[in-house]
Design a protein around this motif. Structure first.
Motif, mmCIF file in Angstrom:
data_model
loop_
_atom_site.group_PDB
_atom_site.id
_atom_site.type_symbol
_atom_site.label_atom_id
_atom_site.label_comp_id
_atom_site.label_asym_id
_atom_site.label_seq_id
_atom_site.Cartn_x
_atom_site.Cartn_y
_atom_site.Cartn_z
ATOM 1 N N CYS A 194 -3.998 32.183 68.332
ATOM 2 C CA CYS A 194 -3.647 32.476 69.538
ATOM 3 C C CYS A 194 -2.437 31.573 70.157
ATOM 4 O O CYS A 194 -2.845 29.903 70.925
ATOM 5 C CB CYS A 194 -4.862 32.708 70.482
ATOM 6 S SG CYS A 194 -5.745 33.844 69.556
ATOM 7 N N THR A 215 -5.608 28.679 70.752
ATOM 8 C CA THR A 215 -6.209 27.788 70.668
ATOM 9 C C THR A 215 -6.759 28.963 68.458
ATOM 10 O O THR A 215 -5.522 29.458 68.798
ATOM 11 C CB THR A 215 -7.710 28.590 71.415
ATOM 12 O OG1 THR A 215 -6.726 30.510 71.313
ATOM 13 C CG2 THR A 215 -7.380 28.352 72.938
ATOM 14 N N HIS A 239 -8.578 40.212 70.459
ATOM 15 C CA HIS A 239 -9.151 39.879 71.611
ATOM 16 C C HIS A 239 -8.762 39.556 72.743
ATOM 17 O O HIS A 239 -7.165 39.588 72.365
ATOM 18 C CB HIS A 239 -9.618 38.451 71.449
ATOM 19 C CG HIS A 239 -9.744 37.408 70.810
ATOM 20 N ND1 HIS A 239 -9.141 37.637 69.463
ATOM 21 C CD2 HIS A 239 -9.174 36.254 71.048
ATOM 22 C CE1 HIS A 239 -8.832 36.175 69.257
ATOM 23 N NE2 HIS A 239 -8.336 35.666 70.227
ATOM 24 N N HIS A 288 -8.236 36.979 76.017
ATOM 25 C CA HIS A 288 -8.203 35.814 76.757
ATOM 26 C C HIS A 288 -8.132 35.821 78.021
ATOM 27 O O HIS A 288 -7.759 36.247 79.238
ATOM 28 C CB HIS A 288 -7.657 34.642 76.619
ATOM 29 C CG HIS A 288 -6.723 34.785 75.011
ATOM 30 N ND1 HIS A 288 -5.974 35.202 74.831
ATOM 31 C CD2 HIS A 288 -7.619 34.284 74.165
ATOM 32 C CE1 HIS A 288 -5.832 34.611 72.997
ATOM 33 N NE2 HIS A 288 -6.826 33.646 72.693
ATOM 34 N N GLU A 332 -12.237 33.769 74.676
ATOM 35 C CA GLU A 332 -11.972 34.720 73.693
ATOM 36 C C GLU A 332 -13.386 35.612 74.622
ATOM 37 O O GLU A 332 -14.020 35.519 74.357
ATOM 38 C CB GLU A 332 -12.584 34.793 72.383
ATOM 39 C CG GLU A 332 -11.473 34.165 71.930
ATOM 40 C CD GLU A 332 -11.017 34.214 70.548
ATOM 41 O OE1 GLU A 332 -12.013 33.952 69.403
ATOM 42 O OE2 GLU A 332 -10.488 32.972 69.449
HETATM 43 ZN ZN LIG Z 1 -7.308 34.134 70.930
#
Ligand SMILES: [Zn+2]
Ligand SMILES: [Zn+2]
Ligand SMILES: [Zn+2]
Length: 144
Positions: free
Chosen positions: A70, A82, A89, A91, A102
């Motif tokens: 991500c 990350t 999801h 963040h 997450e």
């Molecule tokens: Zn992520």
């Protein structure tokens, strides 16, 4: 996620986008795999002086597009990366200590339904990240 499957996922993501697995890209995958927290493109580049910066940036972009890592934009400074642990999801990013978590935001998913009627075209994805001051940082301030 087991280390082997992490590495396999990253390599599969690169192959899916039509990239050959060169020595440089393999080194990059191993470097990403070795990191448990967040990292910047700059940090990866510094750890791998033998890999060109353009290759680092391009490969990171391909991995983000493939959903295995991500990119979290930060209010100031460079985006941080990350490893993606769960499928869809959002963040949280602490503006004080740069911690990234997450989170699932079921309200955001519900919000999109009526929103779809206001948007010209079809929504095919979204990205919602929240900038916060995390509990740990709030506690540290209130104790000072
Ligand atoms: Zn992520
Ligand atoms: Zn914090
Ligand atoms: Zn969402």
């Amino acid at each position: 996620m087991k280390p082997e499957s992490m590495q396999a996922d990253l390599i599969a993501a690169l192959q899916d986008q039509g990239l050959r697995i060169t020595k440089a890209r393999k080194a990059l995958v191993l470097e990403i795999e070795s990191r448990s927290g967040t990292f910047t493109a700059e940090e990866i580049s510094e750890s791998l002086p033998e890999v060109g910066r353009a290759t680092v940036f391009r490969t990171l972009k391909v991995l983000v597009d493939g959903g295995t890592i991500c990119r979290v934009n930060t209010p100031l400074g460079a985006p941080i990366y990350t490893r993606a642990r769960v499928e869809h999801h959002h963040h949280t990013y602490c503006v004080n200590c740069a911690d990234v978590q997450e989170i699932r935001l079921s309200n955001v998913e519900l919000m999109l339904e009526p929103l779809g009627r206001e948007v010209k075209g079809q929504i095919v994805g979204h990205s919602v990240d929240l900038f916060i001051i995390c509990d740990r940082c709030v506690d540290a301030v209130s104790q000072a």
